[in-house]
Write a protein that holds these residues in place. Structure first.
Motif, PDB file in Angstrom:
ATOM      1  N   VAL A  12       0.824  -1.209   0.000  1.00 50.52           N
ATOM      2  CA  VAL A  12       0.000   0.000   0.000  1.00 50.52           C
ATOM      3  C   VAL A  12       0.855   1.255   0.000  1.00 50.52           C
ATOM      4  O   VAL A  12       0.375   2.337  -0.332  1.00 50.52           O
ATOM      5  CB  VAL A  12      -0.996   0.027   1.180  1.00 50.52           C
ATOM      6  N   ALA A  13       2.119   1.146   0.394  1.00 49.71           N
ATOM      7  CA  ALA A  13       3.049   2.278   0.364  1.00 49.71           C
ATOM      8  C   ALA A  13       4.463   1.736   0.451  1.00 49.71           C
ATOM      9  O   ALA A  13       4.676   0.590   0.835  1.00 49.71           O
ATOM     10  CB  ALA A  13       2.772   3.235   1.508  1.00 49.71           C
ATOM     11  N   ARG A  14       5.429   2.605   0.123  1.00 53.72           N
ATOM     12  CA  ARG A  14       6.827   2.180   0.136  1.00 53.72           C
ATOM     13  C   ARG A  14       7.671   3.278   0.760  1.00 53.72           C
ATOM     14  O   ARG A  14       7.496   4.451   0.471  1.00 53.72           O
ATOM     15  CB  ARG A  14       7.287   1.915  -1.292  1.00 53.72           C
ATOM     16  N   ASP A  15       8.604   2.866   1.620  1.00 52.75           N
ATOM     17  CA  ASP A  15       9.577   3.781   2.206  1.00 52.75           C
ATOM     18  C   ASP A  15      10.864   3.617   1.403  1.00 52.75           C
ATOM     19  O   ASP A  15      11.466   2.550   1.405  1.00 52.75           O
ATOM     20  CB  ASP A  15       9.790   3.442   3.680  1.00 52.75           C
ATOM     21  N   PHE A  16      11.290   4.676   0.734  1.00 52.11           N
ATOM     22  CA  PHE A  16      12.468   4.591  -0.118  1.00 52.11           C
ATOM     23  C   PHE A  16      13.768   4.794   0.652  1.00 52.11           C
ATOM     24  O   PHE A  16      14.847   4.725   0.095  1.00 52.11           O
ATOM     25  CB  PHE A  16      12.357   5.584  -1.275  1.00 52.11           C
ATOM     26  N   ASN A  17      13.683   5.037   1.949  1.00 50.42           N
ATOM     27  CA  ASN A  17      14.850   5.145   2.809  1.00 50.42           C
ATOM     28  C   ASN A  17      15.112   3.753   3.381  1.00 50.42           C
ATOM     29  O   ASN A  17      14.410   3.307   4.281  1.00 50.42           O
ATOM     30  CB  ASN A  17      14.587   6.158   3.920  1.00 50.42           C
ATOM     31  N   ALA A  18      16.109   3.055   2.844  1.00 54.10           N
ATOM     32  CA  ALA A  18      16.339   1.660   3.217  1.00 54.10           C
ATOM     33  C   ALA A  18      16.768   1.534   4.679  1.00 54.10           C
ATOM     34  O   ALA A  18      17.712   2.171   5.121  1.00 54.10           O
ATOM     35  CB  ALA A  18      17.401   1.056   2.318  1.00 54.10           C
ATOM     36  N   ASN A  19      16.042   0.725   5.432  1.00 56.69           N
ATOM     37  CA  ASN A  19      16.352   0.421   6.832  1.00 56.69           C
ATOM     38  C   ASN A  19      16.182  -1.073   7.038  1.00 56.69           C
ATOM     39  O   ASN A  19      15.362  -1.713   6.397  1.00 56.69           O
ATOM     40  CB  ASN A  19      15.385   1.146   7.776  1.00 56.69           C
ATOM     41  N   ALA A  25       4.948  -0.290  14.731  1.00 55.47           N
ATOM     42  CA  ALA A  25       3.681  -0.130  15.453  1.00 55.47           C
ATOM     43  C   ALA A  25       2.872   0.964  14.776  1.00 55.47           C
ATOM     44  O   ALA A  25       3.392   2.047  14.511  1.00 55.47           O
ATOM     45  CB  ALA A  25       3.932   0.238  16.911  1.00 55.47           C
ATOM     46  N   PRO A  26       1.594   0.712  14.486  1.00 56.50           N
ATOM     47  CA  PRO A  26       0.769   1.773  13.911  1.00 56.50           C
ATOM     48  C   PRO A  26       0.421   2.799  14.987  1.00 56.50           C
ATOM     49  O   PRO A  26       0.049   2.441  16.098  1.00 56.50           O
ATOM     50  CB  PRO A  26      -0.482   1.032  13.426  1.00 56.50           C
ATOM     51  N   LEU A  27       0.575   4.075  14.659  1.00 59.49           N
ATOM     52  CA  LEU A  27       0.200   5.156  15.573  1.00 59.49           C
ATOM     53  C   LEU A  27      -1.149   5.742  15.179  1.00 59.49           C
ATOM     54  O   LEU A  27      -1.904   6.219  16.023  1.00 59.49           O
ATOM     55  CB  LEU A  27       1.261   6.252  15.561  1.00 59.49           C
ATOM     56  N   ALA A  28      -1.429   5.752  13.904  1.00 56.91           N
ATOM     57  CA  ALA A  28      -2.672   6.248  13.319  1.00 56.91           C
ATOM     58  C   ALA A  28      -2.808   5.526  11.984  1.00 56.91           C
ATOM     59  O   ALA A  28      -1.864   4.841  11.557  1.00 56.91           O
ATOM     60  CB  ALA A  28      -2.589   7.764  13.126  1.00 56.91           C
ATOM     61  N   PRO A  29      -3.939   5.665  11.305  1.00 54.26           N
ATOM     62  CA  PRO A  29      -4.077   4.959  10.024  1.00 54.26           C
ATOM     63  C   PRO A  29      -2.988   5.288   9.004  1.00 54.26           C
ATOM     64  O   PRO A  29      -2.664   4.450   8.167  1.00 54.26           O
ATOM     65  CB  PRO A  29      -5.449   5.414   9.517  1.00 54.26           C
ATOM     66  N   ASP A  30      -2.383   6.468   9.111  1.00 50.77           N
ATOM     67  CA  ASP A  30      -1.349   6.835   8.138  1.00 50.77           C
ATOM     68  C   ASP A  30      -0.001   7.140   8.780  1.00 50.77           C
ATOM     69  O   ASP A  30       0.868   7.725   8.152  1.00 50.77           O
ATOM     70  CB  ASP A  30      -1.813   8.028   7.303  1.00 50.77           C
ATOM     71  N   ASP A  49       1.093  11.595  -1.993  1.00 51.82           N
ATOM     72  CA  ASP A  49       1.147  10.442  -2.892  1.00 51.82           C
ATOM     73  C   ASP A  49       1.074   9.214  -1.993  1.00 51.82           C
ATOM     74  O   ASP A  49       2.060   8.823  -1.378  1.00 51.82           O
ATOM     75  CB  ASP A  49       2.452  10.448  -3.698  1.00 51.82           C
ATOM     76  N   ALA A  50      -0.087   8.616  -1.877  1.00 47.08           N
ATOM     77  CA  ALA A  50      -0.351   7.574  -0.881  1.00 47.08           C
ATOM     78  C   ALA A  50       0.538   6.345  -1.020  1.00 47.08           C
ATOM     79  O   ALA A  50       0.521   5.486  -0.159  1.00 47.08           O
ATOM     80  CB  ALA A  50      -1.821   7.161  -0.930  1.00 47.08           C
ATOM     81  N   ARG A  51       1.337   6.245  -2.073  1.00 43.99           N
ATOM     82  CA  ARG A  51       2.210   5.085  -2.227  1.00 43.99           C
ATOM     83  C   ARG A  51       3.598   5.321  -1.661  1.00 43.99           C
ATOM     84  O   ARG A  51       4.450   4.459  -1.733  1.00 43.99           O
ATOM     85  CB  ARG A  51       2.300   4.700  -3.703  1.00 43.99           C
ATOM     86  N   CYS A  52       3.839   6.507  -1.109  1.00 41.49           N
ATOM     87  CA  CYS A  52       5.150   6.825  -0.535  1.00 41.49           C
ATOM     88  C   CYS A  52       5.018   7.117   0.953  1.00 41.49           C
ATOM     89  O   CYS A  52       3.997   7.595   1.421  1.00 41.49           O
ATOM     90  CB  CYS A  52       5.761   8.040  -1.224  1.00 41.49           C
ATOM     91  N   LEU A  53       6.077   6.830   1.674  1.00 42.46           N
ATOM     92  CA  LEU A  53       6.159   7.155   3.097  1.00 42.46           C
ATOM     93  C   LEU A  53       7.279   8.161   3.293  1.00 42.46           C
ATOM     94  O   LEU A  53       8.329   8.046   2.683  1.00 42.46           O
ATOM     95  CB  LEU A  53       6.451   5.895   3.922  1.00 42.46           C
TER      96      LEU A  53
END
Length: 101
Positions: A12-19, A25-30, A49-53
């Protein structure tokens, strides 16, 4: 990732900062609180852009966090607090060296 009705994981989304993420833990829906192998905590939020974090906060903890759980180490003091919002559950973490916080 999210599980759909067909027992498949959907991106549903992607973090491009590799970790090397060790706990989430979810804090809120987003919004999400994450821990990674370099002993850091960081918070992510969906962008427009809902596909990026995007990373919205980072902190070096110095402990390898392996899990998050809802709860508090000082629950008694929270019950007496008139300003405590029950919708905002405190979050604990556990580290591989036995630390909880």
């Amino acid at each position: 990732l999210r599980e759909d009705g067909d027992d498949k994981l959907l991106e549903v989304a992607r973090d491009f900062n590799a970790n090397w993420t060790s706990a989430i833990a979810p804090l809120a829906p987003d919004e999400f609180l994450c821990a990674e192998a370099s002993r850091n905590l960081f918070a992510l939020r969906h962008t427009d852009d809902a596909r990026c974090l995007e990373t919205v906060a980072e902190m070096h903890l110095g402990h390898f966090v392996t899990c998050f759980a809802s709860g508090s180490l000082a629950l008694a003091s929270l019950e007496g607090n008139r300003h405590h919002d029950p919708k905002k559950t405190p979050l604990l973490f556990g580290a591989n060296d036995g630390m909880i916080g």
